[in-house]
Design a protein around this motif. Structure first.
Motif, PDB file in Angstrom:
ATOM      1  N   VAL A 128      32.259  21.379  24.586  1.00  0.00           N
ATOM      2  CA  VAL A 128      33.200  21.694  23.665  1.00  0.00           C
ATOM      3  C   VAL A 128      32.654  22.149  22.361  1.00  0.00           C
ATOM      4  O   VAL A 128      33.122  23.146  21.951  1.00  0.00           O
ATOM      5  N   LYS A 129      31.538  21.403  22.201  1.00  0.00           N
ATOM      6  CA  LYS A 129      30.943  21.393  20.762  1.00  0.00           C
ATOM      7  C   LYS A 129      29.954  22.719  20.921  1.00  0.00           C
ATOM      8  O   LYS A 129      29.734  23.731  19.953  1.00  0.00           O
ATOM      9  N   ARG A 130      29.268  23.094  22.006  1.00  0.00           N
ATOM     10  CA  ARG A 130      28.473  24.276  22.127  1.00  0.00           C
ATOM     11  C   ARG A 130      29.454  25.460  21.846  1.00  0.00           C
ATOM     12  O   ARG A 130      28.802  26.432  21.532  1.00  0.00           O
ATOM     13  N   ALA A 131      30.547  25.382  22.638  1.00  0.00           N
ATOM     14  CA  ALA A 131      31.459  26.559  22.455  1.00  0.00           C
ATOM     15  C   ALA A 131      31.896  26.734  21.034  1.00  0.00           C
ATOM     16  O   ALA A 131      32.787  27.823  20.675  1.00  0.00           O
ATOM     17  N   GLY A 132      31.717  25.869  20.168  1.00  0.00           N
ATOM     18  CA  GLY A 132      31.976  25.970  18.859  1.00  0.00           C
ATOM     19  C   GLY A 132      33.696  25.462  18.625  1.00  0.00           C
ATOM     20  O   GLY A 132      34.172  25.874  17.597  1.00  0.00           O
ATOM     21  N   PHE A 133      34.173  24.778  19.502  1.00  0.00           N
ATOM     22  CA  PHE A 133      35.820  24.481  19.499  1.00  0.00           C
ATOM     23  C   PHE A 133      35.842  23.154  18.943  1.00  0.00           C
ATOM     24  O   PHE A 133      34.678  22.178  18.880  1.00  0.00           O
ATOM     25  N   ILE A 134      36.768  22.494  18.250  1.00  0.00           N
ATOM     26  CA  ILE A 134      37.289  21.243  17.661  1.00  0.00           C
ATOM     27  C   ILE A 134      38.269  20.477  18.556  1.00  0.00           C
ATOM     28  O   ILE A 134      39.128  21.223  18.742  1.00  0.00           O
ATOM     29  N   ALA A 135      37.917  19.289  18.890  1.00  0.00           N
ATOM     30  CA  ALA A 135      38.854  18.530  19.668  1.00  0.00           C
ATOM     31  C   ALA A 135      39.500  17.523  18.880  1.00  0.00           C
ATOM     32  O   ALA A 135      38.843  16.703  18.119  1.00  0.00           O
ATOM     33  N   THR A 136      40.829  17.349  18.757  1.00  0.00           N
ATOM     34  CA  THR A 136      41.680  16.130  17.943  1.00  0.00           C
ATOM     35  C   THR A 136      42.313  15.237  19.001  1.00  0.00           C
ATOM     36  O   THR A 136      42.707  15.927  20.148  1.00  0.00           O
ATOM     37  N   PRO A 137      42.293  13.995  18.756  1.00  0.00           N
ATOM     38  CA  PRO A 137      43.131  13.039  19.899  1.00  0.00           C
ATOM     39  C   PRO A 137      44.435  13.303  19.768  1.00  0.00           C
ATOM     40  O   PRO A 137      45.079  13.442  18.554  1.00  0.00           O
ATOM     41  N   SER A 138      45.026  13.433  20.948  1.00  0.00           N
ATOM     42  CA  SER A 138      46.525  13.599  21.130  1.00  0.00           C
ATOM     43  C   SER A 138      47.079  12.214  20.499  1.00  0.00           C
ATOM     44  O   SER A 138      46.636  11.036  20.819  1.00  0.00           O
ATOM     45  N   PRO A 139      48.158  12.512  19.762  1.00  0.00           N
ATOM     46  CA  PRO A 139      48.981  11.034  19.427  1.00  0.00           C
ATOM     47  C   PRO A 139      49.906  10.285  20.382  1.00  0.00           C
ATOM     48  O   PRO A 139      50.524   9.684  20.278  1.00  0.00           O
ATOM     49  N   ASN A 140      49.989  11.006  21.644  1.00  0.00           N
ATOM     50  CA  ASN A 140      50.736  10.763  22.619  1.00  0.00           C
ATOM     51  C   ASN A 140      50.164  10.167  23.845  1.00  0.00           C
ATOM     52  O   ASN A 140      50.749   9.227  24.482  1.00  0.00           O
TER      53      ASN A 140
ATOM     54  N   VAL B  41      36.603  20.143  28.876  1.00  0.00           N
ATOM     55  CA  VAL B  41      37.709  21.186  29.006  1.00  0.00           C
ATOM     56  C   VAL B  41      37.078  21.853  30.399  1.00  0.00           C
ATOM     57  O   VAL B  41      35.930  22.339  30.301  1.00  0.00           O
ATOM     58  N   MET B  42      38.002  22.149  31.268  1.00  0.00           N
ATOM     59  CA  MET B  42      37.689  23.123  32.490  1.00  0.00           C
ATOM     60  C   MET B  42      38.930  24.069  32.518  1.00  0.00           C
ATOM     61  O   MET B  42      39.841  23.604  32.107  1.00  0.00           O
ATOM     62  N   MET B  43      38.514  25.251  33.099  1.00  0.00           N
ATOM     63  CA  MET B  43      39.655  26.158  33.419  1.00  0.00           C
ATOM     64  C   MET B  43      39.919  26.021  34.817  1.00  0.00           C
ATOM     65  O   MET B  43      39.150  25.687  35.875  1.00  0.00           O
ATOM     66  N   ALA B  44      41.369  26.157  35.155  1.00  0.00           N
ATOM     67  CA  ALA B  44      41.909  25.931  36.515  1.00  0.00           C
ATOM     68  C   ALA B  44      42.949  26.986  36.836  1.00  0.00           C
ATOM     69  O   ALA B  44      43.462  27.442  35.530  1.00  0.00           O
ATOM     70  N   ALA B  45      43.044  27.703  37.913  1.00  0.00           N
ATOM     71  CA  ALA B  45      44.113  28.457  38.228  1.00  0.00           C
ATOM     72  C   ALA B  45      44.998  28.227  39.182  1.00  0.00           C
ATOM     73  O   ALA B  45      46.057  28.913  39.312  1.00  0.00           O
ATOM     74  N   TRP B  46      44.705  26.923  40.133  1.00  0.00           N
ATOM     75  CA  TRP B  46      45.678  26.699  41.005  1.00  0.00           C
ATOM     76  C   TRP B  46      46.603  25.708  40.306  1.00  0.00           C
ATOM     77  O   TRP B  46      46.475  24.521  40.677  1.00  0.00           O
ATOM     78  N   GLY B  47      47.450  26.168  39.491  1.00  0.00           N
ATOM     79  CA  GLY B  47      48.586  25.145  38.818  1.00  0.00           C
ATOM     80  C   GLY B  47      49.886  25.760  38.487  1.00  0.00           C
ATOM     81  O   GLY B  47      50.098  26.932  38.558  1.00  0.00           O
ATOM     82  N   GLY B  48      50.756  24.832  38.006  1.00  0.00           N
ATOM     83  CA  GLY B  48      52.090  25.788  37.490  1.00  0.00           C
ATOM     84  C   GLY B  48      52.984  24.636  37.288  1.00  0.00           C
ATOM     85  O   GLY B  48      52.646  23.418  37.446  1.00  0.00           O
ATOM     86  N   GLN B  49      54.003  24.984  36.875  1.00  0.00           N
ATOM     87  CA  GLN B  49      55.596  24.080  36.701  1.00  0.00           C
ATOM     88  C   GLN B  49      56.133  23.589  38.042  1.00  0.00           C
ATOM     89  O   GLN B  49      56.424  24.537  38.932  1.00  0.00           O
TER      90      GLN B  49
ATOM     91  N   LEU C  72      32.614  27.785  33.481  1.00  0.00           N
ATOM     92  CA  LEU C  72      31.206  27.903  34.306  1.00  0.00           C
ATOM     93  C   LEU C  72      30.426  26.938  34.290  1.00  0.00           C
ATOM     94  O   LEU C  72      29.610  26.654  35.419  1.00  0.00           O
ATOM     95  N   VAL C  73      30.624  26.085  33.389  1.00  0.00           N
ATOM     96  CA  VAL C  73      29.767  24.945  33.151  1.00  0.00           C
ATOM     97  C   VAL C  73      30.327  23.708  33.635  1.00  0.00           C
ATOM     98  O   VAL C  73      31.474  23.371  33.266  1.00  0.00           O
ATOM     99  N   SER C  74      29.536  22.564  34.089  1.00  0.00           N
ATOM    100  CA  SER C  74      30.084  21.328  34.238  1.00  0.00           C
ATOM    101  C   SER C  74      29.826  20.198  33.241  1.00  0.00           C
ATOM    102  O   SER C  74      28.814  20.359  32.610  1.00  0.00           O
ATOM    103  N   GLY C  75      30.825  19.673  33.090  1.00  0.00           N
ATOM    104  CA  GLY C  75      30.930  18.509  32.096  1.00  0.00           C
ATOM    105  C   GLY C  75      29.962  17.347  32.331  1.00  0.00           C
ATOM    106  O   GLY C  75      29.371  16.587  31.408  1.00  0.00           O
ATOM    107  N   ASN C  76      29.595  17.147  33.613  1.00  0.00           N
ATOM    108  CA  ASN C  76      28.557  16.279  34.323  1.00  0.00           C
ATOM    109  C   ASN C  76      27.152  16.806  33.818  1.00  0.00           C
ATOM    110  O   ASN C  76      26.242  15.910  33.711  1.00  0.00           O
ATOM    111  N   LYS C  77      27.140  18.137  33.494  1.00  0.00           N
ATOM    112  CA  LYS C  77      25.613  18.625  33.228  1.00  0.00           C
ATOM    113  C   LYS C  77      25.307  18.980  31.737  1.00  0.00           C
ATOM    114  O   LYS C  77      24.399  18.774  31.381  1.00  0.00           O
ATOM    115  N   ILE C  78      26.600  19.360  30.974  1.00  0.00           N
ATOM    116  CA  ILE C  78      26.632  19.718  29.744  1.00  0.00           C
ATOM    117  C   ILE C  78      27.757  18.914  29.018  1.00  0.00           C
ATOM    118  O   ILE C  78      28.715  19.431  29.072  1.00  0.00           O
TER     119      ILE C  78
END
Length: 230
Positions: A133-145, A72-80, A123-129
């Protein structure tokens, strides 16, 4: 023969110098054009550097890598950008590589409740860490779509497939995704079954002060409040 080769080399060198000179001149022209921006009277003028666009959403982009490890990453330059399409710009990130690979992603929204975890994802890159997602205590579930994860702790999520990806030549890309489904936790719905932003409490990025702010109170009705001027 040697004279011919020498002359050819000199001509090539001159051509290269002329081309470099033209490139430099063009760059100088572009720089001068920016430097010559006319000031708006009665206001503080800042030129073209770091323009403030507000509000900027704190969108959380979730993807899988080749081993189905969620990121997961945060981004700000986006929209509909259309009724069922969203777009955002990314630099060279793990997320960008994952989107190229899977042609899919989910988008959720950082909230007041999970601001710290969402900031950590930026703050952190998935390439290095890879297990961030697990470190943040979050749970990921596969999307059905789509081939992307849904982060359970984010209560509003859009499942998207990539329909356009424009590379920028520096490892990043502009991505356009089609929303194939979106879902919301019951806790953020109002009595009519619609998403209530007052319950969701999404946050926005203040690019001027470099802080997060909450979405404010309702101050008027869309397509109604302005009728007094008709």
């Amino acid at each position: 023969m040697r004279k011919t080769i020498t002359m050819a080399v000199l001509l090539l060198a001159l051509a290269a110098c002329n081309q470099n000179s033209k490139t430099t001149d063009n760059n100088n022209i572009n720089m001068n054009q920016k430097e010559k921006a006319k000031e708006v009277a009665g206001r503080r003028n800042f030129g073209a550097q770091h323009p403030v666009m507000t509000p900027q959403p704190c969108i959380m982009i979730a993807t899988y890598d080749e081993n189905q490890v969620p990121d997961v990453m945060m981004a700000a330059w986006g929209g509909q950008c259309d009724y069922d399409k969203i777009t955002f710009d990314l630099g060279a990130h793990k997320t960008t590589d994952n989107i190229r690979l899977k042609k899919a992603f989910t988008v959720s929204f950082a909230t007041e409740e999970n601001m710290a975890e969402s900031d950590y994802f930026g703050l952190v890159s998935g390439n290095k860490i890879p297990d961030k997602v697990k470190r943040a205590g979050f749970i990921a579930t596969p999307s059905p779509n789509v081939d992307a994860p849904i982060i359970n702790e984010y209560k509003l999520t859009l499942e998207c497939r990539v329909i356009e990806m424009e590379e920028n030549g520096e490892g990043g890309a502009r991505v356009v995704g089609e929303v194939v489904n979106w879902s919301a936790d019951e806790s953020i719905l109002n009595a009519e079954g619609k998403v209530d932003l007052a319950k969701l409490k999404p946050i926005i990025f203040d690019s001027s002060a470099l802080v997060y702010r909450t979405v404010g109170d309702s101050i008027g009705q869309a397509w109604h409040s302005g009728k007094k001027f008709q």
